[in-house]
Design an enzyme around this catalytic site. Structure first.
Site, PDB file in Angstrom:
ATOM      1  N   SER A  25       1.627 -15.822 -12.784  1.00  0.00           N
ATOM      2  CA  SER A  25       0.742 -15.549 -13.939  1.00  0.00           C
ATOM      3  C   SER A  25       1.726 -15.720 -15.019  1.00  0.00           C
ATOM      4  O   SER A  25       1.206 -16.334 -16.117  1.00  0.00           O
ATOM      5  CB  SER A  25       0.179 -14.100 -14.024  1.00  0.00           C
ATOM      6  OG  SER A  25      -0.799 -13.917 -13.003  1.00  0.00           O
ATOM      7  N   GLY A  58     -13.598 -10.720   6.196  1.00  0.00           N
ATOM      8  CA  GLY A  58     -12.549  -9.890   5.462  1.00  0.00           C
ATOM      9  C   GLY A  58     -13.253  -8.863   4.800  1.00  0.00           C
ATOM     10  O   GLY A  58     -14.542  -8.883   4.354  1.00  0.00           O
ATOM     11  N   ALA A  59     -12.705  -7.709   4.557  1.00  0.00           N
ATOM     12  CA  ALA A  59     -13.092  -6.548   4.021  1.00  0.00           C
ATOM     13  C   ALA A  59     -12.045  -5.810   3.137  1.00  0.00           C
ATOM     14  O   ALA A  59     -12.207  -4.763   2.821  1.00  0.00           O
ATOM     15  CB  ALA A  59     -13.631  -5.590   5.046  1.00  0.00           C
ATOM     16  N   LYS A  67      -3.302  -1.991  -8.824  1.00  0.00           N
ATOM     17  CA  LYS A  67      -5.001  -2.477  -9.132  1.00  0.00           C
ATOM     18  C   LYS A  67      -5.934  -1.180  -9.145  1.00  0.00           C
ATOM     19  O   LYS A  67      -6.677  -1.248 -10.080  1.00  0.00           O
ATOM     20  CB  LYS A  67      -5.447  -3.417  -8.291  1.00  0.00           C
ATOM     21  CG  LYS A  67      -5.112  -4.728  -8.582  1.00  0.00           C
ATOM     22  CD  LYS A  67      -5.839  -6.126  -7.634  1.00  0.00           C
ATOM     23  CE  LYS A  67      -5.405  -7.291  -8.175  1.00  0.00           C
ATOM     24  NZ  LYS A  67      -6.072  -8.510  -7.367  1.00  0.00           N
ATOM     25  N   ASP A  87     -11.303 -10.993 -10.969  1.00  0.00           N
ATOM     26  CA  ASP A  87     -11.063 -11.898  -9.841  1.00  0.00           C
ATOM     27  C   ASP A  87     -12.625 -12.341  -9.246  1.00  0.00           C
ATOM     28  O   ASP A  87     -12.713 -13.469  -8.886  1.00  0.00           O
ATOM     29  CB  ASP A  87     -10.536 -11.067  -8.559  1.00  0.00           C
ATOM     30  CG  ASP A  87      -9.048 -10.566  -9.029  1.00  0.00           C
ATOM     31  OD1 ASP A  87      -8.391 -11.410  -9.499  1.00  0.00           O
ATOM     32  OD2 ASP A  87      -8.458  -9.478  -8.648  1.00  0.00           O
TER      33      ASP A  87
HETATM   34  P1  ATR Z   1      -6.712  -8.532  -0.157  1.00  0.00           P
HETATM   35  O1  ATR Z   1      -6.564  -7.398  -1.063  1.00  0.00           O
HETATM   36  O2  ATR Z   1      -5.933  -9.756  -0.563  1.00  0.00           O
HETATM   37  O3  ATR Z   1      -7.917  -8.845   0.291  1.00  0.00           O
HETATM   38  P2  ATR Z   1      -6.118  -6.623   2.264  1.00  0.00           P
HETATM   39  O4  ATR Z   1      -6.742  -5.639   1.584  1.00  0.00           O
HETATM   40  O5  ATR Z   1      -4.756  -6.538   2.800  1.00  0.00           O
HETATM   41  O6  ATR Z   1      -5.868  -8.095   1.135  1.00  0.00           O
HETATM   42  O7  ATR Z   1      -7.047  -7.417   3.337  1.00  0.00           O
HETATM   43  C1  ATR Z   1      -6.621  -8.285   4.014  1.00  0.00           C
HETATM   44  C2  ATR Z   1      -8.055  -8.847   5.075  1.00  0.00           C
HETATM   45  O8  ATR Z   1      -7.359 -10.012   5.943  1.00  0.00           O
HETATM   46  C3  ATR Z   1      -8.510  -7.664   5.761  1.00  0.00           C
HETATM   47  O9  ATR Z   1      -9.526  -7.850   5.968  1.00  0.00           O
HETATM   48  C4  ATR Z   1      -7.772  -8.049   7.259  1.00  0.00           C
HETATM   49  O10 ATR Z   1      -8.407  -7.291   8.010  1.00  0.00           O
HETATM   50  P3  ATR Z   1      -8.237  -5.952   8.813  1.00  0.00           P
HETATM   51  O11 ATR Z   1      -8.886  -4.980   8.036  1.00  0.00           O
HETATM   52  O12 ATR Z   1      -8.776  -5.910  10.360  1.00  0.00           O
HETATM   53  O13 ATR Z   1      -6.716  -5.569   8.737  1.00  0.00           O
HETATM   54  C5  ATR Z   1      -7.806  -9.439   7.097  1.00  0.00           C
HETATM   55  N1  ATR Z   1      -6.845 -10.052   8.090  1.00  0.00           N
HETATM   56  C6  ATR Z   1      -5.355  -9.812   8.019  1.00  0.00           C
HETATM   57  N2  ATR Z   1      -4.942 -10.594   9.104  1.00  0.00           N
HETATM   58  C7  ATR Z   1      -5.829 -10.841   9.993  1.00  0.00           C
HETATM   59  C8  ATR Z   1      -5.833 -11.467  11.236  1.00  0.00           C
HETATM   60  N3  ATR Z   1      -4.775 -12.043  11.861  1.00  0.00           N
HETATM   61  N4  ATR Z   1      -6.851 -11.493  11.716  1.00  0.00           N
HETATM   62  C9  ATR Z   1      -8.168 -11.156  11.321  1.00  0.00           C
HETATM   63  N5  ATR Z   1      -8.217 -10.772  10.076  1.00  0.00           N
HETATM   64  C10 ATR Z   1      -6.934 -10.368   9.314  1.00  0.00           C
END
Ligand code: ATR
Length: 296
Positions: free
Chosen positions: A20, A131-132, A69, A106
């Site tokens: 940034s 992802g979640a 955040k 975002d």
């Molecule tokens: P951000 O805020 O950038 O979204 P985060 O909150 O840490 O980061 O979320 C990371 C995401 O990547 C999550 O959905 C995570 O899945 P889990 O909830 O099961 O942890 C996903 N993720 C990270 N490594 C992973 C992997 N090797 N396989 C599948 N999902 C993964």
């Protein structure tokens, strides 16, 4: 007449990797503004004092990132409705009245770059989101706002997907204009099941996980199957620029959307909130690309 000077910055911990500062400082220079953007390393224990200091010192605006955040919200005076729906803030502006208002650029930044790169019309689309985490939440809110027909969430840890779906359903129920957008469904698909089907049948597939990010460039969140030229595949991972996931999508003839766009457009929208001027997007993009080249 002397130009008005203003100070901006980012609150993060650690702050070392943030792009940034270069993005905003080069944009200020491009527009001939006597503004400066500083990286502030703020450990969680000092967050409350740092936010108070914004007012005391008259710092005109800041971006906020990991780990602040969500935890910054109680210290702000006002929240933009979308930031409230997302439950996270990435931009804070000091108003004329000396109040702090929180925004989240975002999700909107993601949608702007997706549209610009792919020309997609989101209305009535069937979307698979992998992802979640925090990024998924911001993107999910804006996809619903844009009027998609169906959002399917798949996450390695299923409970997190269920929680995100519940959160988004509550957002949808509160929205006054939901009738105007037509019926929208939100559901969760088991991670192993989505792996079997390979995302077939969706018009937009988004990776919001960190899978495939450098140095794990040989990993992909999903072995894509059955894509056509009308499928759009999007990845928020921007390093490497073209992830294995996007390479697989491209090989199957899908349209692809790179992760760098979200980074640049969330910055461009923050710049507009900070300065009132349209951001010089090309300058910001060039700054980010140069940074990535130099720090490879
Ligand atoms: P951000 O805020 O950038 O979204 P985060 O909150 O840490 O980061 O979320 C990371 C995401 O990547 C999550 O959905 C995570 O899945 P889990 O909830 O099961 O942890 C996903 N993720 C990270 N490594 C992973 C992997 N090797 N396989 C599948 N999902 C993964």
């Amino acid at each position: 007449m002397a130009q008005e000077r203003k100070l901006f910055g980012i609150l993060a911990h650690p702050v070392g990797h943030s792009m940034s500062p270069i993005m905003h400082n080069e944009a200020f220079a491009k527009l001939g503004l006597a503004y400066y953007y500083h990286p502030f390393d703020v450990p969680p224990i000092h967050l409350a004092d740092a936010v108070q200091a914004l007012k005391a010192l008259g710092i005109a605006g800041v971006n906020v990132t990991i780990p602040h955040k969500e935890s910054i919200i109680p210290y702000l005076d006002h929240l933009d409705p979308e930031a409230e729906a997302i439950g996270a803030v990435n931009t804070v502006v000091l108003t004329q009245e000396g109040r702090l208002k929180g925004y989240n650029t975002d999700g909107a930044g993601y949608i702007q770059s997706l549209r610009k790169e792919t020309g997609i019309e989101l209305n009535h689309k069937k979307v698979l989101m992998l992802g979640a985490g925090g990024a998924a939440k911001a993107i999910g809110v804006y996809l619903l706002k844009e009027g998609i027909a169906e959002l399917v969430i798949a996450n390695r840890t299923k409970e997190k997907a269920v929680r995100l779906a519940q959160h988004l359903k509550r957002y949808q129920e509160r929205r006054a204009d939901k009738q105007a957008k037509g019926e929208q469904t939100i559901s969760v698909l088991d991670w192993p099941l989505v792996q079997q089907t390979g995302g077939e049948g969706f018009q937009l597939i988004i990776n919001t996980t960190s899978v495939g990010m450098w140095p794990h460039v040989d990993q992909s969140p999903l072995a894509l199957k059955g894509l056509g030229s009308d499928t759009v595949v999007s990845d928020i991972v921007y390093n490497p620029r073209e992830t294995l996931f996007l390479k697989q999508a491209k090989a199957q003839g899908a349209k692809i959307h790179y992760g760098l766009g979200m980074l640049i457009y969330q910055g461009a929208l923050a710049f507009k909130l900070f300065t009132g001027y349209e951001a010089p997007v090309n300058t910001m993009e060039a700054a980010v690309r140069r940074f990535l080249e130099e720090n490879r």
